[in-house]
Write an enzyme that holds these catalytic residues in place. Sequence first.
Site, PDB file in Angstrom:
ATOM      1  N   ASP A 161     -14.190 -40.400 -44.894  1.00 31.95           N
ATOM      2  CA  ASP A 161     -15.587 -40.841 -44.682  1.00 31.95           C
ATOM      3  C   ASP A 161     -15.778 -42.142 -43.904  1.00 31.95           C
ATOM      4  O   ASP A 161     -16.584 -42.994 -44.298  1.00 31.95           O
ATOM      5  CB  ASP A 161     -16.302 -40.983 -46.042  1.00 31.95           C
TER       6      ASP A 161
ATOM      7  N   ASP B 240     -18.657 -36.990 -45.271  1.00 31.26           N
ATOM      8  CA  ASP B 240     -19.742 -36.727 -46.191  1.00 31.26           C
ATOM      9  C   ASP B 240     -20.803 -36.032 -45.330  1.00 31.26           C
ATOM     10  O   ASP B 240     -21.139 -36.529 -44.244  1.00 31.26           O
ATOM     11  CB  ASP B 240     -20.262 -38.084 -46.707  1.00 31.26           C
TER      12      ASP B 240
ATOM     13  N   HIS C 241     -24.249 -34.241 -46.050  1.00 29.31           N
ATOM     14  CA  HIS C 241     -25.254 -33.827 -47.027  1.00 29.31           C
ATOM     15  C   HIS C 241     -26.454 -33.128 -46.391  1.00 29.31           C
ATOM     16  O   HIS C 241     -26.841 -33.454 -45.267  1.00 29.31           O
ATOM     17  CB  HIS C 241     -25.765 -35.049 -47.790  1.00 29.31           C
TER      18      HIS C 241
ATOM     19  N   HIS D  62     -27.899 -40.818 -47.266  1.00 29.78           N
ATOM     20  CA  HIS D  62     -26.841 -41.230 -46.323  1.00 29.78           C
ATOM     21  C   HIS D  62     -26.132 -39.982 -45.822  1.00 29.78           C
ATOM     22  O   HIS D  62     -26.120 -38.951 -46.494  1.00 29.78           O
ATOM     23  CB  HIS D  62     -25.844 -42.150 -47.030  1.00 29.78           C
TER      24      HIS D  62
ATOM     25  N   LYS E 185     -17.773 -32.288 -46.716  1.00 23.77           N
ATOM     26  CA  LYS E 185     -17.956 -32.229 -48.172  1.00 23.77           C
ATOM     27  C   LYS E 185     -19.349 -32.708 -48.570  1.00 23.77           C
ATOM     28  O   LYS E 185     -20.042 -33.323 -47.762  1.00 23.77           O
ATOM     29  CB  LYS E 185     -16.894 -33.089 -48.863  1.00 23.77           C
TER      30      LYS E 185
ATOM     31  N   CYS F 207     -15.130 -42.174 -53.118  1.00 26.50           N
ATOM     32  CA  CYS F 207     -14.530 -41.014 -52.453  1.00 26.50           C
ATOM     33  C   CYS F 207     -13.024 -41.147 -52.266  1.00 26.50           C
ATOM     34  O   CYS F 207     -12.305 -40.152 -52.347  1.00 26.50           O
ATOM     35  CB  CYS F 207     -15.254 -40.743 -51.140  1.00 26.50           C
TER      36      CYS F 207
HETATM   37 ZN   LIG Z   1     -22.524 -38.940 -50.345  1.00 23.74          ZN
END
Ligand SMILES: [Zn+2]
Length: 182
Positions: free
Chosen positions: A9, A47, A49, A62, A87, A128
């Site tokens: 990340d 990351d 999302h 974020h 992820k 993470c």
């Molecule tokens: Zn996150």
Amino acid sequence: MKNALLIVDVQNDFCPGGTLAVKAGDEVVGVVNRLMSRFPVVLASKDWHPAETVHFERWPPHCVRGTRGADFHPDLDVTQIDHVVLKGTANTDDGYSAFEATSADLGFLLRRAEVAHVFIAGLATDYCVRATALDALAAGFRVSVVTDAVRAVDLKPGDGEAALREMEHAGITLVNSEALSR
Ligand SMILES: [Zn+2]
């Protein structure tokens, strides 16, 4: 059997100026860039999302997929990355661990590449990186965390340090990039 570098990340939103900035998060970029050529296998997680997710009840929004905040830090040398896994892609999961990636089976990718030992760098130590390192250990890999290539959120002062101690106690070795560059 090979060593792999797993970069967790290193994205704009986790670096200074981002919506969930980790203090000095951008300082890992130079260290990671120097390390990559030392490893025959280099993987990275993002990351990634959806715009609406229960995860954002816990954290400021974020790394919404497709946005600039979800891009890798612009100085990260992505040409040396063999594979990127995504992820936190569902609206129901936090996706702290790179082993929770939904775009690929990270454990499978590592085993297919004949990796025995996973070295972890990136952001953030207490979330993470911690979750990824513990999952890597549970998946049967030897695991090291590169201590000068990670930075912590430190919601509570000392969280990052406590996470490193927890990982060490679990059987993960802590190494400095200098030792890997020789
Ligand atoms: Zn996150």
